[in-house]
Design a protein around this motif. Sequence first.
Motif, mmCIF file in Angstrom:
data_model
loop_
_atom_site.group_PDB
_atom_site.id
_atom_site.type_symbol
_atom_site.label_atom_id
_atom_site.label_comp_id
_atom_site.label_asym_id
_atom_site.label_seq_id
_atom_site.Cartn_x
_atom_site.Cartn_y
_atom_site.Cartn_z
ATOM 1 N N LEU A 27 0.817 -1.210 0.000
ATOM 2 C CA LEU A 27 0.000 0.000 0.000
ATOM 3 C C LEU A 27 0.851 1.261 0.000
ATOM 4 O O LEU A 27 0.511 2.259 -0.644
ATOM 5 N N LEU A 31 0.605 4.659 -2.735
ATOM 6 C CA LEU A 31 -0.092 5.763 -2.078
ATOM 7 C C LEU A 31 0.841 6.954 -1.863
ATOM 8 O O LEU A 31 0.445 8.109 -2.027
ATOM 9 N N SER A 103 -12.530 3.310 -3.933
ATOM 10 C CA SER A 103 -11.974 3.901 -2.722
ATOM 11 C C SER A 103 -13.028 4.663 -1.930
ATOM 12 O O SER A 103 -13.001 4.662 -0.694
ATOM 13 N N ALA A 141 -7.236 5.654 -2.671
ATOM 14 C CA ALA A 141 -6.609 4.387 -3.032
ATOM 15 C C ALA A 141 -6.882 4.057 -4.497
ATOM 16 O O ALA A 141 -7.990 4.239 -4.994
ATOM 17 N N ALA A 145 -4.789 -0.769 -4.762
ATOM 18 C CA ALA A 145 -4.743 -0.495 -3.325
ATOM 19 C C ALA A 145 -6.046 -0.880 -2.644
ATOM 20 O O ALA A 145 -6.051 -1.379 -1.515
ATOM 21 N N HIS A 148 -5.920 -4.463 -1.989
ATOM 22 C CA HIS A 148 -5.041 -4.741 -0.844
ATOM 23 C C HIS A 148 -5.737 -4.390 0.476
ATOM 24 O O HIS A 148 -5.613 -5.126 1.464
ATOM 25 N N TRP A 149 -6.444 -3.265 0.502
ATOM 26 C CA TRP A 149 -7.192 -2.895 1.701
ATOM 27 C C TRP A 149 -8.226 -3.964 2.051
ATOM 28 O O TRP A 149 -8.381 -4.351 3.218
#
Length: 274
Positions: A27, A31, A103, A141, A145, A148-149
């Motif tokens: 991440l 980011l 996001s 994100a 990402a 991944h979150w």
Amino acid sequence: MLRQGEEALVLVDEVVVDFFSEFAAKLLDPLWRHFLNDNSARGATIRERALVAGLDIDDRQEARYLVAQGIFEVLSAALFYRLLADNFAELRPLLGGTSPRTSVVLANTVHASLTEAEGITGDYESILRLSAVGNWVLRHATADAVRHWNALLAFVDRLDLANLSSDVLGSIFERLISPERRREMGQHYTQPRLARSMAKWAVTSRDDIVLDPTCGAGTFLVETYGRQRDLGASHDEILARTYGNDLDPFAVHLAAINLATRRLRHGSNHPLGL
């Protein structure tokens, strides 16, 4: 020598720290690069947050450190929410069993759950309310990402946090930060066994006042807490006599979380920052 059950605890810690560190690293790089090119990341609220942390967001490495704090702020809030869910049956999983694809949906879902937890528990707002940086790392994100979150937060929901030691948060955050930055900040996370020995030597009465002027993530304060509980002091009595300070405000945030997990119940119950 390890105490009974401690070897298994260490092994669980290592697996969890490795997993979280891997995903946090995945991440952090995208980011951070997005942060450097996003004008909204340089708004007044985030600049103020950076100033409080003693960071210059126009410096690439200090901006990286700030983004790492944001990622870890979300992760620590998620872990704390998971602990609360074990103690408050009204709380659902953080993502409510969903896997947000954008996001914005991700950020709104996390925010709704954390707000609900604050209302149900009547406390813990300093842990559950994300800063501008914490909100930014969710709302900005990329598609990768977001995936991944989702994986990271789903893993949190499956954890049995009773099988983790108090220094896991500090160990994960330490891996996100470069050795150079840690040396600059004077950061070193004390091993729990060493802190436990120091606490046993230093705390001889349930009425002792404890001050750690460089508390970091609170490993020593957690051990002095346990020592005072063994001597018969209550949770409220211990918090009233326990003080921690650190150059890094985020380290103090971690210490507050580690102490708050010693007892979870409805109402005012956690360490207060000054």
